[in-house]
Design a protein around this motif. Structure first.
Motif, PDB file in Angstrom:
ATOM      1  N   LEU A 292      18.314  17.586  28.696  1.00  0.00           N
ATOM      2  CA  LEU A 292      17.179  17.877  29.566  1.00  0.00           C
ATOM      3  C   LEU A 292      17.588  17.622  31.015  1.00  0.00           C
ATOM      4  N   VAL A 293      17.384  18.635  31.860  1.00  0.00           N
ATOM      5  CA  VAL A 293      17.608  18.495  33.290  1.00  0.00           C
ATOM      6  C   VAL A 293      16.293  18.809  33.976  1.00  0.00           C
ATOM      7  N   ASP A 294      15.701  17.843  34.644  1.00  0.00           N
ATOM      8  CA  ASP A 294      14.408  18.004  35.310  1.00  0.00           C
ATOM      9  C   ASP A 294      14.623  17.945  36.823  1.00  0.00           C
ATOM     10  N   VAL A 295      14.473  19.106  37.460  1.00  0.00           N
ATOM     11  CA  VAL A 295      14.613  19.175  38.924  1.00  0.00           C
ATOM     12  C   VAL A 295      13.293  19.592  39.567  1.00  0.00           C
ATOM     13  N   SER A 296      12.201  19.409  38.853  1.00  0.00           N
ATOM     14  CA  SER A 296      10.894  19.804  39.382  1.00  0.00           C
ATOM     15  C   SER A 296      10.544  19.019  40.643  1.00  0.00           C
ATOM     16  N   VAL A 297      11.074  17.789  40.743  1.00  0.00           N
ATOM     17  CA  VAL A 297      10.947  16.989  41.964  1.00  0.00           C
ATOM     18  C   VAL A 297      12.361  16.788  42.492  1.00  0.00           C
ATOM     19  N   PRO A 298      12.804  17.606  43.467  1.00  0.00           N
ATOM     20  CA  PRO A 298      14.206  17.570  43.909  1.00  0.00           C
ATOM     21  C   PRO A 298      14.709  16.200  44.336  1.00  0.00           C
ATOM     22  N   SER A 299      13.816  15.342  44.820  1.00  0.00           N
ATOM     23  CA  SER A 299      14.256  14.014  45.271  1.00  0.00           C
ATOM     24  C   SER A 299      14.520  13.066  44.106  1.00  0.00           C
ATOM     25  N   ARG A 300      14.144  13.478  42.892  1.00  0.00           N
ATOM     26  CA  ARG A 300      14.316  12.601  41.733  1.00  0.00           C
ATOM     27  C   ARG A 300      14.742  13.452  40.528  1.00  0.00           C
ATOM     28  N   ILE A 301      16.031  13.610  40.364  1.00  0.00           N
ATOM     29  CA  ILE A 301      16.566  14.434  39.277  1.00  0.00           C
ATOM     30  C   ILE A 301      16.696  13.605  38.001  1.00  0.00           C
ATOM     31  N   ILE A 302      16.258  14.188  36.907  1.00  0.00           N
ATOM     32  CA  ILE A 302      16.394  13.542  35.599  1.00  0.00           C
ATOM     33  C   ILE A 302      17.407  14.344  34.781  1.00  0.00           C
ATOM     34  N   HIS A 303      18.398  13.673  34.248  1.00  0.00           N
ATOM     35  CA  HIS A 303      19.422  14.320  33.423  1.00  0.00           C
ATOM     36  C   HIS A 303      19.722  13.401  32.240  1.00  0.00           C
ATOM     37  N   ARG A 304      19.346  13.837  31.059  1.00  0.00           N
ATOM     38  CA  ARG A 304      19.614  13.000  29.890  1.00  0.00           C
ATOM     39  C   ARG A 304      19.921  13.863  28.671  1.00  0.00           C
TER      40      ARG A 304
END
Length: 319
Positions: A292-304
């Motif tokens: 999962l790569v979450d870039v919906s909020v560019p200042s807080r990227i989630i990658h797991r």
């Protein structure tokens, strides 16, 4: 005594004079041949000759049968598949089918075929040539699966099973329910009527007061264009665009990328690529589990990466 005068012998009449429409036989007009008398036998003779000729054509046509059917080999469709859908068999009468009907049948069953040509040869061989539309999407709408051209958004065909679309490598395209999907037409959108929370007595239903549908849902085509032209475009398995504020897509059938809204789209796509490359270079992604790569909020990227990450059915491999 009165002298008898013997008339001079008249010149013999020619054949044309004797048998023309105005000729008299033996000084008698009762034997006159009219134009009608001449025309009727000609008509009967013409009908007889025409019938004889048509019978000959049918007879010869029955002898002209299909000896072999040969189709070109495609990337998406094998020659065997094309020949099967053509519906022509050895022994069929050549005059028993026309090329245009075969083209329509192939287009309906194999929608990614284009510029189809069916040729009949005197030796009994039938050849089928074609080109293929390789850039296509497919979508599920009202329990049917529609194939859409990526070039001009034309709806090419419809299937009852998603496996038919997956076999040709189509990218899944999740659309808003307002999509207008009809075979032979371009993909478009309409305003659907809906029921408000409280219905006035004098009003049963009404349309949502928004911009024109093509303007309201323009983001769908803008996102598809941006993603396909990015460096990630060749890796896309499918995308979900039903909610303009919750856009996401899948790469390589296992990497789910959450984009959110269209805001800063180019930046979000660039950050996604950079995050994936960094993890690969660091050896943190061996390709064994969903990501999962979450870039919906560019200042807080989630990658797991986790086996618990849910992927849609359309992202799974073809069974």
């Amino acid at each position: 005594m009165k002298k008898l005068r013997i008339p001079h012998r008249q010149r013999p009449r020619s054949f044309q004079e004797k048998f023309s429409a105005d000729a008299e036989f033996f000084g008698n007009r009762e034997g006159k041949i009219t134009q009608k008398n001449i025309y009727l036998p000609r008509v009967l003779l013409g009908l007889f000759c025409g019938t004889l000729l048509w019978g000959g054509v049918l007879f010869l046509g029955s002898l002209w049968t299909v000896s072999d059917v040969t189709a070109a080999e495609g990337t998406l469709y094998t020659s065997a598949v094309v020949e099967e859908y053509a519906g022509i068999r050895a022994g069929d009468a050549m005059l028993g089918f026309d090329s245009s009907s075969v083209v329509r049948r192939l287009k309906a069953g194999l929608p990614m075929l284009d510029h189809i040509k069916v040729r009949k040869h005197l030796n009994g061989e039938v050849t089928i040539s074609f080109e293929e539309i390789t850039e296509v999407y497919y979508t599920c709408h009202n329990a049917n699966y529609y194939v859409i051209s990526a070039e001009d958004r034309e709806v090419l065909g419809v299937f009852s099973d998603s496996r038919e679309a997956k076999r040709v490598g189509a990218v899944y395209l999740g659309l808003p329910e307002n999509a207008r999907v009809r075979v032979g037409e371009r993909l478009s959108f309409i305003n659907l009527p809906y029921e408000p929370d409280s219905i006035p007595d004098n009003l049963v239903d009404y349309e949502v007061e928004t911009d024109e549908p093509d303007e309201e849902y323009a983001y769908v085509f803008e996102f598809v264009k941006a993603l396909s032209e990015s460096s990630l475009g060749s890796r896309v398995t499918g995308m979900e665009l039903g909610d303009r504020y919750d856009i996401w897509f899948v790469l390589d059938r296992r990497i789910k990328v959450k984009i959110g809204s269209m805001d800063e789209l180019d930046r979000k796509l660039s950050m996604t690529e950079r995050s994936l490359n960094d993890r690969t270079e660091q050896g943190k992604d061996d390709g064994s589990m969903p990501v999962l790569v979450d870039v919906s909020v560019p200042s807080r990227i989630i990658h797991r990466a986790s086996p618990d990450i849910e992927l849609p059915d359309w992202a799974k491999e073809l069974a």
